[in-house]
Design a protein around this motif. Structure first.
Motif, PDB file in Angstrom:
ATOM      1  N   ASN A  95      20.633  69.679 100.362  1.00 23.00           N
ATOM      2  CA  ASN A  95      21.660  69.325 101.330  1.00 23.00           C
ATOM      3  C   ASN A  95      22.948  68.958 100.614  1.00 23.00           C
ATOM      4  O   ASN A  95      22.939  68.638  99.416  1.00 23.00           O
ATOM      5  N   GLU A  96      24.049  69.011 101.337  1.00 18.41           N
ATOM      6  CA  GLU A  96      25.283  68.462 100.793  1.00 18.41           C
ATOM      7  C   GLU A  96      25.072  66.964 100.587  1.00 18.41           C
ATOM      8  O   GLU A  96      24.415  66.308 101.394  1.00 18.41           O
ATOM      9  N   PRO A  97      25.582  66.399  99.478  1.00 16.86           N
ATOM     10  CA  PRO A  97      25.371  64.972  99.224  1.00 16.86           C
ATOM     11  C   PRO A  97      25.761  64.121 100.436  1.00 16.86           C
ATOM     12  O   PRO A  97      26.896  64.191 100.915  1.00 16.86           O
ATOM     13  N   THR A  98      24.786  63.362 100.912  1.00 17.11           N
ATOM     14  CA  THR A  98      24.982  62.548 102.108  1.00 17.11           C
ATOM     15  C   THR A  98      24.252  61.222 101.927  1.00 17.11           C
ATOM     16  O   THR A  98      23.074  61.210 101.586  1.00 17.11           O
ATOM     17  N   PRO A  99      24.934  60.081 102.128  1.00 16.87           N
ATOM     18  CA  PRO A  99      24.247  58.791 102.007  1.00 16.87           C
ATOM     19  C   PRO A  99      23.042  58.706 102.943  1.00 16.87           C
ATOM     20  O   PRO A  99      23.049  59.284 104.039  1.00 16.87           O
ATOM     21  N   LEU A 100      22.033  57.997 102.515  1.00 14.95           N
ATOM     22  CA  LEU A 100      20.822  57.837 103.312  1.00 14.95           C
ATOM     23  C   LEU A 100      21.135  57.370 104.729  1.00 14.95           C
ATOM     24  O   LEU A 100      20.545  57.877 105.694  1.00 14.95           O
ATOM     25  N   VAL A 101      22.060  56.434 104.885  1.00 20.12           N
ATOM     26  CA  VAL A 101      22.337  55.876 106.214  1.00 20.12           C
ATOM     27  C   VAL A 101      22.936  56.900 107.159  1.00 20.12           C
ATOM     28  O   VAL A 101      22.896  56.719 108.385  1.00 20.12           O
ATOM     29  N   ASP A 102      23.500  57.977 106.611  1.00 21.22           N
ATOM     30  CA  ASP A 102      24.142  58.992 107.450  1.00 21.22           C
ATOM     31  C   ASP A 102      23.326  60.266 107.598  1.00 21.22           C
ATOM     32  O   ASP A 102      23.686  61.151 108.380  1.00 21.22           O
ATOM     33  N   LEU A 103      22.227  60.394 106.854  1.00 21.66           N
ATOM     34  CA  LEU A 103      21.457  61.635 106.861  1.00 21.66           C
ATOM     35  C   LEU A 103      20.578  61.708 108.108  1.00 21.66           C
ATOM     36  O   LEU A 103      19.848  60.771 108.418  1.00 21.66           O
ATOM     37  N   SER A 104      20.651  62.809 108.816  1.00 25.75           N
ATOM     38  CA  SER A 104      19.842  62.965 110.032  1.00 25.75           C
ATOM     39  C   SER A 104      18.385  63.219 109.661  1.00 25.75           C
ATOM     40  O   SER A 104      18.074  63.803 108.613  1.00 25.75           O
ATOM     41  N   LEU A 105      17.506  62.808 110.552  1.00 23.32           N
ATOM     42  CA  LEU A 105      16.082  63.077 110.345  1.00 23.32           C
ATOM     43  C   LEU A 105      15.795  64.571 110.402  1.00 23.32           C
ATOM     44  O   LEU A 105      14.880  65.050 109.728  1.00 23.32           O
ATOM     45  N   ALA A 106      16.584  65.293 111.171  1.00 25.75           N
ATOM     46  CA  ALA A 106      16.397  66.747 111.229  1.00 25.75           C
ATOM     47  C   ALA A 106      16.661  67.368 109.858  1.00 25.75           C
ATOM     48  O   ALA A 106      15.925  68.264 109.415  1.00 25.75           O
ATOM     49  N   GLU A 107      17.695  66.904 109.172  1.00 20.61           N
ATOM     50  CA  GLU A 107      18.000  67.420 107.840  1.00 20.61           C
ATOM     51  C   GLU A 107      16.933  66.977 106.835  1.00 20.61           C
ATOM     52  O   GLU A 107      16.513  67.757 105.979  1.00 20.61           O
ATOM     53  N   PHE A 108      16.490  65.736 106.946  1.00 26.51           N
ATOM     54  CA  PHE A 108      15.397  65.247 106.099  1.00 26.51           C
ATOM     55  C   PHE A 108      14.154  66.111 106.270  1.00 26.51           C
ATOM     56  O   PHE A 108      13.536  66.532 105.284  1.00 26.51           O
ATOM     57  N   ASP A 109      13.807  66.404 107.513  1.00 29.54           N
ATOM     58  CA  ASP A 109      12.618  67.215 107.787  1.00 29.54           C
ATOM     59  C   ASP A 109      12.786  68.640 107.279  1.00 29.54           C
ATOM     60  O   ASP A 109      11.826  69.243 106.777  1.00 29.54           O
ATOM     61  N   ARG A 110      13.980  69.201 107.396  1.00 28.88           N
ATOM     62  CA  ARG A 110      14.235  70.553 106.906  1.00 28.88           C
ATOM     63  C   ARG A 110      13.989  70.640 105.410  1.00 28.88           C
ATOM     64  O   ARG A 110      13.326  71.566 104.917  1.00 28.88           O
ATOM     65  N   ILE A 111      14.503  69.678 104.664  1.00 27.24           N
ATOM     66  CA  ILE A 111      14.350  69.671 103.212  1.00 27.24           C
ATOM     67  C   ILE A 111      12.894  69.507 102.823  1.00 27.24           C
ATOM     68  O   ILE A 111      12.372  70.216 101.956  1.00 27.24           O
ATOM     69  N   HIS A 112      12.208  68.588 103.467  1.00 31.33           N
ATOM     70  CA  HIS A 112      10.826  68.315 103.081  1.00 31.33           C
ATOM     71  C   HIS A 112       9.867  69.412 103.539  1.00 31.33           C
ATOM     72  O   HIS A 112       8.841  69.638 102.881  1.00 31.33           O
ATOM     73  N   ARG A 113      10.207  70.108 104.602  1.00 32.25           N
ATOM     74  CA  ARG A 113       9.334  71.205 105.034  1.00 32.25           C
ATOM     75  C   ARG A 113       9.254  72.281 103.959  1.00 32.25           C
ATOM     76  O   ARG A 113       8.161  72.761 103.624  1.00 32.25           O
ATOM     77  N   THR A 114      10.387  72.658 103.402  1.00 35.38           N
ATOM     78  CA  THR A 114      10.384  73.692 102.361  1.00 35.38           C
ATOM     79  C   THR A 114       9.963  73.127 101.015  1.00 35.38           C
ATOM     80  O   THR A 114       9.076  73.674 100.345  1.00 35.38           O
ATOM     81  N   ASN A 115      10.586  72.036 100.595  1.00 38.59           N
ATOM     82  CA  ASN A 115      10.387  71.561  99.228  1.00 38.59           C
ATOM     83  C   ASN A 115       9.038  70.881  98.999  1.00 38.59           C
ATOM     84  O   ASN A 115       8.468  71.008  97.900  1.00 38.59           O
ATOM     85  N   VAL A 116       8.529  70.184  99.987  1.00 37.15           N
ATOM     86  CA  VAL A 116       7.247  69.474  99.821  1.00 37.15           C
ATOM     87  C   VAL A 116       6.097  70.264 100.435  1.00 37.15           C
ATOM     88  O   VAL A 116       5.152  70.642  99.731  1.00 37.15           O
ATOM     89  N   ARG A 117       6.184  70.530 101.731  1.00 32.44           N
ATOM     90  CA  ARG A 117       5.109  71.321 102.349  1.00 32.44           C
ATOM     91  C   ARG A 117       5.003  72.689 101.686  1.00 32.44           C
ATOM     92  O   ARG A 117       3.898  73.173 101.403  1.00 32.44           O
ATOM     93  N   GLY A 118       6.147  73.317 101.427  1.00 35.99           N
ATOM     94  CA  GLY A 118       6.129  74.626 100.787  1.00 35.99           C
ATOM     95  C   GLY A 118       5.479  74.581  99.423  1.00 35.99           C
ATOM     96  O   GLY A 118       4.668  75.451  99.075  1.00 35.99           O
ATOM     97  N   ALA A 119       5.814  73.583  98.627  1.00 38.60           N
ATOM     98  CA  ALA A 119       5.197  73.446  97.300  1.00 38.60           C
ATOM     99  C   ALA A 119       3.695  73.210  97.420  1.00 38.60           C
ATOM    100  O   ALA A 119       2.912  73.721  96.610  1.00 38.60           O
TER     101      ALA A 119
END
Length: 245
Positions: A95-119
């Motif tokens: 993702n584009e650098p974004t502070p934790l307090v501003d990061l949406s859960l949708a973006e968090f889930d998108r990253i973890h779906r590919t990077n964690v579940r995918g791995a």
């Protein structure tokens, strides 16, 4: 194909580090399965590059977080080439650098779906199907050491990949299969360049003692080492970052 030819599956093989890894492993004589998510033209180009030099390669589309799709990729590799010896899981999102307090859960889930579940999905298939003497190479990131603000979700996903990799290496005791992760630093790929400002790119280019961004070929050399001669390197995270961390 000779009986001794080794076979590699490379996810994210159509662009960036994955694409360079395809070329590098083909130069070592491996047959390649180039896995791509949506850029079929790039994947076909990677295959053409290999085959034009006398190598063997095919393209296969898959969402790496989809268990059935990844299983089908392994099925095809076995049908086309007879088995799988190396799995390089280079696919990932950030993702584009974004502070934790501003990061949406949708973006968090998108990253973890590919990077964690995918791995996890790719690693699970690799653990089930790699032949004796095989190698699994996952991708972490030097963000896990740099702890740069704005990379909470991405860094957390790569921390999960590291743990998964180190545990799996020990679970495969007795199989003669190595499991390692490569953790690049800032590297001049589309993924990095498209998700950072020019100021950040300039700053990170000068940060390593070698005073440049990494290039995909730098990382591909590390992957080739782990995929081939590095049989005594197992359960490790190799930081390929020019000394930035």
């Amino acid at each position: 194909m000779t009986e001794t030819q080794r076979v590699a599956i490379v996810t994210g093989g159509s662009r960036g580090i994955g694409r360079e890894t395809v070329s590098r492993l083909a130069a070592d004589g491996l047959a390649l399965v180039v896995v791509y998510a949506g850029r079929s033209a790039d994947a076909d180009s990677a295959v053409e590059e290999v085959t034009s030099k006398g190598g063997r390669a095919i393209a296969a589309q898959a969402d790496i977080a989809d268990e059935q799709a990844v299983s089908a990729v392994f099925d095809r590799a076995e049908q086309e080439f007879g088995g799988v010896d190396v799995v390089v899981n280079a696919a990932g999102v950030m993702n584009e650098p974004t502070p934790l307090v501003d990061l949406s859960l949708a973006e968090f889930d998108r990253i973890h779906r590919t990077n964690v579940r995918g791995a996890f999905v790719v690693s699970q298939q690799a653990a089930r199907r790699l032949r004796k003497g095989g190698a699994l190479i996952n991708f972490s990131s030097s963000v896990t050491r740099l702890r740069a603000p704005g990379y909470t979700a991405y860094g957390a996903s790569k921390g999960a990949v590291e743990t998964m990799t180190l545990v799996l290496a020990r679970e495969l005791r007795g199989r003669d299969i190595t499991v390692n992760a490569v953790a690049p630093g800032p590297t001049a790929t589309a993924l990095f360049l498209e998700n950072n400002t020019q100021e950040a790119i300039d700053r990170l280019s000068s940060a390593p003692p070698l005073e440049r961004l990494g290039q995909p070929r730098d990382i591909a050399e590390v992957v080739a080492f782990l995929a081939g001669p590095a049989r005594w390197v197992n359960g490790q995270v190799l930081y390929a970052n020019g000394g930035i961390a």
